[in-house]
Design a protein around this motif. Structure first.
Motif, PDB file in Angstrom:
ATOM      1  N   ALA A 138      -7.709 -11.238  -7.066  1.00 51.24           N
ATOM      2  CA  ALA A 138      -6.996 -10.948  -8.307  1.00 51.24           C
ATOM      3  C   ALA A 138      -6.676  -9.460  -8.351  1.00 51.24           C
ATOM      4  O   ALA A 138      -7.567  -8.618  -8.155  1.00 51.24           O
ATOM      5  CB  ALA A 138      -7.835 -11.341  -9.511  1.00 51.24           C
ATOM      6  N   THR A 139      -5.412  -9.152  -8.581  1.00 53.76           N
ATOM      7  CA  THR A 139      -4.981  -7.761  -8.723  1.00 53.76           C
ATOM      8  C   THR A 139      -4.736  -7.501 -10.197  1.00 53.76           C
ATOM      9  O   THR A 139      -3.887  -8.144 -10.823  1.00 53.76           O
ATOM     10  CB  THR A 139      -3.702  -7.481  -7.918  1.00 53.76           C
ATOM     11  N   VAL A 140      -5.481  -6.572 -10.751  1.00 56.41           N
ATOM     12  CA  VAL A 140      -5.462  -6.325 -12.192  1.00 56.41           C
ATOM     13  C   VAL A 140      -5.093  -4.873 -12.464  1.00 56.41           C
ATOM     14  O   VAL A 140      -5.604  -3.956 -11.817  1.00 56.41           O
ATOM     15  CB  VAL A 140      -6.837  -6.629 -12.824  1.00 56.41           C
ATOM     16  N   ILE A 141      -4.200  -4.686 -13.421  1.00 55.48           N
ATOM     17  CA  ILE A 141      -3.893  -3.346 -13.924  1.00 55.48           C
ATOM     18  C   ILE A 141      -4.523  -3.214 -15.299  1.00 55.48           C
ATOM     19  O   ILE A 141      -4.364  -4.091 -16.156  1.00 55.48           O
ATOM     20  CB  ILE A 141      -2.371  -3.112 -14.012  1.00 55.48           C
ATOM     21  N   ARG A 142      -5.257  -2.145 -15.492  1.00 55.70           N
ATOM     22  CA  ARG A 142      -5.902  -1.904 -16.781  1.00 55.70           C
ATOM     23  C   ARG A 142      -5.639  -0.479 -17.228  1.00 55.70           C
ATOM     24  O   ARG A 142      -5.511   0.441 -16.401  1.00 55.70           O
ATOM     25  CB  ARG A 142      -7.409  -2.159 -16.688  1.00 55.70           C
ATOM     26  N   GLU A 143      -5.529  -0.307 -18.529  1.00 58.06           N
ATOM     27  CA  GLU A 143      -5.270   1.013 -19.084  1.00 58.06           C
ATOM     28  C   GLU A 143      -6.557   1.818 -19.176  1.00 58.06           C
ATOM     29  O   GLU A 143      -7.587   1.308 -19.615  1.00 58.06           O
ATOM     30  CB  GLU A 143      -4.631   0.889 -20.466  1.00 58.06           C
ATOM     31  N   VAL A 144      -6.478   3.071 -18.740  1.00 55.59           N
ATOM     32  CA  VAL A 144      -7.608   3.993 -18.833  1.00 55.59           C
ATOM     33  C   VAL A 144      -7.098   5.275 -19.481  1.00 55.59           C
ATOM     34  O   VAL A 144      -5.902   5.435 -19.722  1.00 55.59           O
ATOM     35  CB  VAL A 144      -8.207   4.302 -17.434  1.00 55.59           C
TER      36      VAL A 144
ATOM     37  N   THR B 108      -5.388   0.334 -11.119  1.00 56.32           N
ATOM     38  CA  THR B 108      -5.203  -0.952 -10.444  1.00 56.32           C
ATOM     39  C   THR B 108      -6.472  -1.318  -9.701  1.00 56.32           C
ATOM     40  O   THR B 108      -6.983  -0.527  -8.897  1.00 56.32           O
ATOM     41  CB  THR B 108      -4.017  -0.896  -9.458  1.00 56.32           C
ATOM     42  N   VAL B 109      -6.984  -2.513  -9.993  1.00 56.98           N
ATOM     43  CA  VAL B 109      -8.235  -2.982  -9.399  1.00 56.98           C
ATOM     44  C   VAL B 109      -7.973  -4.303  -8.686  1.00 56.98           C
ATOM     45  O   VAL B 109      -7.312  -5.188  -9.232  1.00 56.98           O
ATOM     46  CB  VAL B 109      -9.327  -3.177 -10.472  1.00 56.98           C
ATOM     47  N   VAL B 110      -8.490  -4.422  -7.467  1.00 51.93           N
ATOM     48  CA  VAL B 110      -8.387  -5.673  -6.712  1.00 51.93           C
ATOM     49  C   VAL B 110      -9.786  -6.272  -6.622  1.00 51.93           C
ATOM     50  O   VAL B 110     -10.708  -5.627  -6.122  1.00 51.93           O
ATOM     51  CB  VAL B 110      -7.804  -5.442  -5.304  1.00 51.93           C
TER      52      VAL B 110
END
Length: 249
Positions: A153-159, A165-167
């Motif tokens: 799962a490739t996830v983009i999250r706001e920081v 981007t986290v895989v």
């Protein structure tokens, strides 16, 4: 791949919440209830994964009273294939919910679990993290974009200051934020079709014997009423009041 989505029955966000007379919580009798808005986004994400061929089965799970069947029927109308209600008369806290979900997950063996990042009634923001720890799975929280391919799962999250981007290798637990998607409108034909989809009911006691709350609510109070604002005729008057009365300049 099977995707499991956890959904919760909460007070409708458009309802004015009233505190009980004894201060022990908020009044829910006779109050309109709905699916937690973050969980609606999680359900929409799972259904879109199925529509794009990334998932073959979408399972909705809710832990709570019998009335939570209504919430699960909404999830089925949104596109879930089947649903499981874990009946619990007790007021569940994040740890108890995580234990019940973990038991269902071990039985169902999904490849991906999606939850709303938090419930709007308690705002604990803990269940997803606790669940991932119990399962020993990868976890990504506050997803604002989600893609699944090649067993990850490739996830983009706001920081702070941007995005990250986290895989994560599947199986994984992902909690979603408001910016991930716009949940679809549930049509009447979908609601009718949802009545024919399977909804299984399980007793919480059969899945976990330790869901007793660890926290005790001491008191719930209405927020302090704010004073009415005042209109001023010009900038000079505004500056004077901010400086001399509000003491912010």
């Amino acid at each position: 791949m099977k995707v499991l989505v956890a959904v919760k029955r909460v007070v409708d966000p458009n309802v004015h919440v009233r505190v009980k007379a004894d201060g022990g919580g908020v009044e829910t009798e006779g109050v309109k209830m709905t699916m937690n808005p973050f969980d609606e986004i999680a359900m929409e994400a799972a259904v879109r994964l199925k529509e794009t061929g990334c998932a073959a089965d979408v399972l909705a799970v809710s832990c709570g009273p019998t009335q939570s069947q209504e919430t699960l029927r909404t999830a089925l109308a949104m596109g879930a294939d089947r649903a499981i209600l874990v009946r619990s008369p007790e007021t569940l806290q994040p740890l108890g919910v995580a234990k019940l979900l973990a038991a269902v997950i071990r039985r169902e063996n999904p490849g991906l679990v999606i939850l709303g990042k938090q419930a709007i009634d308690d705002d604990f923001h803990q269940t997803g993290q606790m669940l991932a720890a119990m399962l020993g799975w990868a976890q990504v929280i506050n997803a604002s974009d989600l893609k699944v391919s090649d067993g990850q799962a490739t996830v983009i999250r706001e920081v702070d200051g941007g995005t990250e981007t986290v895989v994560a290798r599947l199986p994984a637990v992902v909690t979603v934020d408001l910016r991930l998607n716009e949940p679809r409108y549930v049509t009447l034909p979908s609601i009718v079709a949802a009545r024919r989809k399977p909804l299984e009911s399980l007793a919480a006691a059969d899945l976990s014997s330790d869901i007793e709350p660890r926290l005790r609510v001491v008191e719930v109070r209405e927020p302090i009423a704010r004073k009415k604002g005042r209109m001023v005729n010009d900038v000079q008057t505004l500056y004077s009041q901010l400086k001399n009365e509000a003491k912010v300049i």
